[in-house]
Motif scaffolding. Structure first.
Motif, short mmCIF file in Angstrom:
data_model
loop_
_atom_site.label_atom_id
_atom_site.label_comp_id
_atom_site.label_asym_id
_atom_site.label_seq_id
_atom_site.Cartn_x
_atom_site.Cartn_y
_atom_site.Cartn_z
N ARG A 39 34.16 11.89 33.20
CA ARG A 39 32.86 12.39 32.79
C ARG A 39 33.05 13.63 31.94
O ARG A 39 33.69 14.59 32.37
N LYS A 40 32.52 13.59 30.73
CA LYS A 40 32.59 14.74 29.82
C LYS A 40 31.24 15.44 29.78
O LYS A 40 30.21 14.85 30.13
N THR A 62 18.56 11.63 26.87
CA THR A 62 17.97 10.31 27.09
C THR A 62 16.81 10.39 28.07
O THR A 62 15.77 9.74 27.90
N THR A 80 25.13 15.65 28.67
CA THR A 80 24.15 16.03 27.64
C THR A 80 23.40 14.80 27.16
O THR A 80 22.17 14.83 26.98
N LEU A 81 24.12 13.70 26.95
CA LEU A 81 23.49 12.44 26.53
C LEU A 81 22.48 11.97 27.58
O LEU A 81 21.38 11.52 27.23
N HIS A 129 25.73 6.84 31.60
CA HIS A 129 24.91 8.05 31.65
C HIS A 129 23.61 7.86 30.87
O HIS A 129 22.56 8.41 31.25
N LEU A 130 23.66 7.10 29.80
CA LEU A 130 22.44 6.78 29.06
C LEU A 130 21.49 5.99 29.95
O LEU A 130 20.29 6.27 30.01
N SER A 190 31.43 5.45 30.30
CA SER A 190 30.75 6.65 30.78
C SER A 190 29.49 6.95 29.99
O SER A 190 28.43 7.25 30.56
N LYS A 191 29.58 6.87 28.67
CA LYS A 191 28.42 7.18 27.82
C LYS A 191 27.28 6.20 28.08
O LYS A 191 26.11 6.60 28.20
N SER A 230 29.62 16.03 27.21
CA SER A 230 28.81 15.30 26.24
C SER A 230 28.09 14.13 26.90
O SER A 230 26.98 13.75 26.48
N ASP A 231 28.69 13.54 27.94
CA ASP A 231 28.05 12.44 28.66
C ASP A 231 26.82 12.94 29.41
O ASP A 231 25.76 12.30 29.40
N ALA A 282 33.12 2.27 26.10
CA ALA A 282 32.33 3.50 26.25
C ALA A 282 31.58 3.47 27.56
O ALA A 282 30.36 3.66 27.61
#
Length: 262
Positions: A98-99, A109, A104-105, A209-210, A205-206, A101-102, A203
């Motif tokens: 998990r970053k 969202t 934040t996304l 998280h979205l 994780s992204k 940026s994830d 992708a």
């Protein structure tokens, strides 16, 4: 039958329950590569499918009655079911890393989805017109619950004002509801299973998280605001049912974690 319940009970994911019983990966593999071991897979999934249909049908009776008689209290139970799965969904989203940026996304969202859901409710008044095409949309959302583990489509149907009508349609075997539901689900699953499998592989994780951002936004939208006719005992019922729903969601999620680990 348990997997079928995940397609009609908000907060509970049919895909997650398929993982509990150890058949999620086989479902996705079959849907992404239909011609591979076709006869073997069809024979394997016939009893699974029949059980799923039975689970949906039986639960629809209870849902139809309870939502019609105790709408506010039952909606709090649904909210509790979703809240109970949040820790597991958070853990699942980060299982491959998990970053920042994830996260934040997910936050972006959430706010975008919440704004769109509020705008949508203002436009259709919390009750989407029920016709062949909107029932196909409902079926497509249920199809997403198959191919995206942890995603519960029912809270979106509650938001769209179609959930009780769907339960009534299943209970009374209304083909005007059942046929477009099945078509929408089938088209969604066949069209997106391979794509979702690929996106998760590159992708994970992204995308997860979205999805979490959308789930959180849709959960807020189904929190009941109308308490007309609710007395002191009714308010207590809201609290108790929310807590019971959270326990059910947590238990279902813990089952998934246990069996994935084993």
């Amino acid at each position: 039958m348990f997997i079928g319940s995940g397609f009609i009970l908000p907060g509970v994911s049919g895909g997650a329950l398929a993982a509990v019983f150890g058949i999620y990966e086989r479902i996705i593999s079959f849907l992404a590569h239909l011609t591979k071991n076709f006869k073997e897979n069809v024979l394997y999934f016939i009893p699974v499918g029949l059980g799923g249909i039975t689970g949906v049908f039986l639960l629809s009776f209870a849902v139809s009655f309870l939502l019609g008689s105790y709408t506010t209290i039952i909606l709090w139970f649904f909210v509790g079911c979703i809240l109970g799965t949040v820790p597991s969904l958070w853990k699942e989203a980060g299982k491959k890393g998990r970053k920042n940026s994830d996260v934040t996304l997910m936050v972006i969202t959430f706010f975008v989805a919440l704004a769109l859901l509020i705008l949508g409710e203002q436009n259709f008044g919390g009750q989407l017109d029920q016709n062949f095409f909107t029932w196909m949309l409902a079926g497509a959302l249920i199809g997403l619950g198959i191919i995206v583990p942890g995603l519960s489509p029912s809270n979106f149907l509650v938001y769209l004002g179609m959930y009780k009508a769907m339960s009534d349609g299943i209970k009374t075997v209304d083909f005007g509801v059942l046929i477009p539901l099945a078509l929408g689900g089938l088209i969604c699953v066949l069209a997106l299973s391979r794509l979702m499998d690929y996106i998760f592989s590159i992708a994970y994780s992204k995308l997860f998280h979205l999805i979490l951002g959308v789930v959180f936004a849709s959960t807020i939208m189904i929190v009941p605001l109308d308490y007309s006719g609710v007395n002191g005992l009714g308010y207590l019922g809201c609290v108790v049912l929310c807590a019971l729903g959270a326990l059910l969601g947590w238990w279902m999620a813990s089952l998934e974690e246990k069996y994935q680990t084993d």
